[in-house]
Scaffold this motif. Structure first.
Motif, PDB file in Angstrom:
ATOM      1  N   ALA A   1       0.828  -1.209   0.000  1.00 26.42           N
ATOM      2  CA  ALA A   1       0.000   0.000   0.000  1.00 26.42           C
ATOM      3  C   ALA A   1       0.864   1.262   0.000  1.00 26.42           C
ATOM      4  O   ALA A   1       0.590   2.230  -0.723  1.00 26.42           O
ATOM      5  CB  ALA A   1      -0.933  -0.005   1.206  1.00 26.42           C
ATOM      6  N   LEU A   2       1.940   1.236   0.815  1.00 30.48           N
ATOM      7  CA  LEU A   2       2.851   2.384   0.854  1.00 30.48           C
ATOM      8  C   LEU A   2       3.582   2.547  -0.475  1.00 30.48           C
ATOM      9  O   LEU A   2       3.833   3.683  -0.917  1.00 30.48           O
ATOM     10  CB  LEU A   2       3.851   2.213   1.995  1.00 30.48           C
ATOM     11  CG  LEU A   2       3.288   2.314   3.414  1.00 30.48           C
ATOM     12  CD1 LEU A   2       4.359   1.987   4.444  1.00 30.48           C
ATOM     13  CD2 LEU A   2       2.724   3.712   3.671  1.00 30.48           C
TER      14      LEU A   2
ATOM     15  N   ARG B   1       2.391   1.684  -3.453  1.00 33.99           N
ATOM     16  CA  ARG B   1       1.443   2.258  -4.410  1.00 33.99           C
ATOM     17  C   ARG B   1       1.234   3.747  -4.150  1.00 33.99           C
ATOM     18  O   ARG B   1       1.149   4.555  -5.085  1.00 33.99           O
ATOM     19  CB  ARG B   1       0.103   1.521  -4.326  1.00 33.99           C
ATOM     20  CG  ARG B   1       0.125   0.131  -4.943  1.00 33.99           C
ATOM     21  CD  ARG B   1      -1.287  -0.378  -5.159  1.00 33.99           C
ATOM     22  NE  ARG B   1      -1.984  -0.525  -3.882  1.00 33.99           N
ATOM     23  CZ  ARG B   1      -2.028  -1.652  -3.192  1.00 33.99           C
ATOM     24  NH1 ARG B   1      -1.409  -2.726  -3.655  1.00 33.99           N
ATOM     25  NH2 ARG B   1      -2.686  -1.715  -2.060  1.00 33.99           N
ATOM     26  N   LEU B   2       1.160   4.120  -2.869  1.00 30.28           N
ATOM     27  CA  LEU B   2       0.997   5.531  -2.516  1.00 30.28           C
ATOM     28  C   LEU B   2       2.193   6.350  -2.969  1.00 30.28           C
ATOM     29  O   LEU B   2       2.043   7.472  -3.480  1.00 30.28           O
ATOM     30  CB  LEU B   2       0.805   5.668  -1.006  1.00 30.28           C
ATOM     31  CG  LEU B   2       0.615   7.086  -0.458  1.00 30.28           C
ATOM     32  CD1 LEU B   2      -0.643   7.707  -1.047  1.00 30.28           C
ATOM     33  CD2 LEU B   2       0.536   7.064   1.067  1.00 30.28           C
ATOM     34  N   SER B   3       3.391   5.778  -2.791  1.00 31.72           N
ATOM     35  CA  SER B   3       4.604   6.480  -3.222  1.00 31.72           C
ATOM     36  C   SER B   3       4.620   6.665  -4.730  1.00 31.72           C
ATOM     37  O   SER B   3       5.007   7.738  -5.237  1.00 31.72           O
ATOM     38  CB  SER B   3       5.833   5.695  -2.764  1.00 31.72           C
ATOM     39  OG  SER B   3       7.016   6.308  -3.216  1.00 31.72           O
TER      40      SER B   3
ATOM     41  N   VAL C   1       2.008   6.873  -6.717  1.00 38.26           N
ATOM     42  CA  VAL C   1       0.995   7.878  -7.060  1.00 38.26           C
ATOM     43  C   VAL C   1       1.518   9.275  -6.785  1.00 38.26           C
ATOM     44  O   VAL C   1       1.333  10.201  -7.599  1.00 38.26           O
ATOM     45  CB  VAL C   1      -0.308   7.623  -6.267  1.00 38.26           C
ATOM     46  CG1 VAL C   1      -1.283   8.788  -6.434  1.00 38.26           C
ATOM     47  CG2 VAL C   1      -0.964   6.334  -6.720  1.00 38.26           C
ATOM     48  N   GLN C   2       2.217   9.452  -5.653  1.00 33.71           N
ATOM     49  CA  GLN C   2       2.773  10.756  -5.310  1.00 33.71           C
ATOM     50  C   GLN C   2       3.840  11.184  -6.321  1.00 33.71           C
ATOM     51  O   GLN C   2       3.909  12.349  -6.708  1.00 33.71           O
ATOM     52  CB  GLN C   2       3.347  10.737  -3.895  1.00 33.71           C
ATOM     53  CG  GLN C   2       2.292  10.635  -2.803  1.00 33.71           C
ATOM     54  CD  GLN C   2       2.890  10.514  -1.427  1.00 33.71           C
ATOM     55  OE1 GLN C   2       4.066  10.201  -1.273  1.00 33.71           O
ATOM     56  NE2 GLN C   2       2.072  10.763  -0.394  1.00 33.71           N
TER      57      GLN C   2
END
Length: 261
Positions: A247-248, A250-252, A254-255
């Motif tokens: 999850a982290l 994927r978040l990274s 996206v950012q």
């Protein structure tokens, strides 16, 4: 006008599944008595017997179509004794009781750890009963109480079989008791294996692994049983960390994409 009254349904309980539950309850009670008398091997075996019986009573009820609300509640009370009180008292009598020899405060910490385990087992069972129709059947929320009991009494059985004295292992016993208790009330997901189809085909290697496990259990039952359930207990936090890491990641990504845009 004459009214015909229908006979009220006969009150009672189904004998067969509740008989199995009673046997599981007796096994937990026997484990407590054996631990109080210093018979730790018998106490640990009795808890594992209770695990087998606990797995049978529900299946017997379904096979014979004798499931009932009474049976479910009775099973929960039996589980609290067999997988809550019994493991905590076995561990306490084997090791935690000696903490009082160091100091009064240290001794209180020992019996408080045992109580924390019992309280966590009670909370785990209450949460399971209240959410039984709401959660995904494929997963347990929190470590199931039988598996938690298995790693606690499995540790005692294994080390007692290897001739280690509980008096010298107070810290590991304390950590294991609290660790097993907290896992029961955690929100970590565990595979329930309820979606496993016994009729489905498996690779030939799977049969060899099963044969190997059976052989190892015959050679060293306490060691194998402890590590099988301990690995299962660790699988929940491991899967949680893997999910969290993905999850982290994927978040990274996206950012980074938003920054580049």
């Amino acid at each position: 006008m004459n009214e015909t009254t229908k006979p009220s349904p006969r009150k009672g309980i189904y004998l067969l599944p509740n008989l199995v539950t009673t046997a599981a309850l007796f096994s937990g009670f026997f484990a407590i008595l054996a631990a109080m008398n210093g018979q730790f091997e018998k106490a640990c075996i009795a808890v594992f017997v209770a695990m087998i019986l606990d797995g049978l009573d529900g299946r017997v009820a379904r096979w014979t179509n004798t499931s009932s609300e009474f049976g479910e509640q009775y099973d929960s009370l039996s589980d609290l004794v067999s997988f809550g009180l019994a493991p905590a008292l076995v561990m306490y009598q084997w090791s935690l009781i000696f903490m009082r020899d160091t100091s009064v405060s240290w001794g209180k910490l020992g019996w408080m750890a045992a109580f924390i385990y019992v309280a966590c087992a009670a909370l785990r069972l209450a949460r399971f009963n209240s959410q039984i129709h709401e959660v995904d059947k494929r997963h347990f929320i929190g470590l199931p109480s039988p598996a938690s009991a298995a790693i606690v009494v499995g540790m005692v059985w294994m080390l007692h079989d290897l001739e280690f004295e509980g008096k010298a292992l107070q810290i590991p016993a304390l950590i294991m008791t609290i660790f097993a208790g907290l896992l029961m009330v955690s929100n970590v997901k565990y595979n329930s294996f309820k979606d496993f189809d016994l009729k489905s085909k498996v690779p030939h290697l799977a049969i060899l692994v099963i044969i190997l496990i059976f052989a190892l259990v015959q050679v060293a039952p306490p060691i194998v049983l402890f590590f099988v359930f301990f690995i299962y207990a660790l699988s929940g936090p491991f899967n949680w960390l893997q999910t969290r890491r993905k999850a982290l990641k994927r978040l990274s990504e996206v950012q980074k994409k938003n920054t580049s845009d």
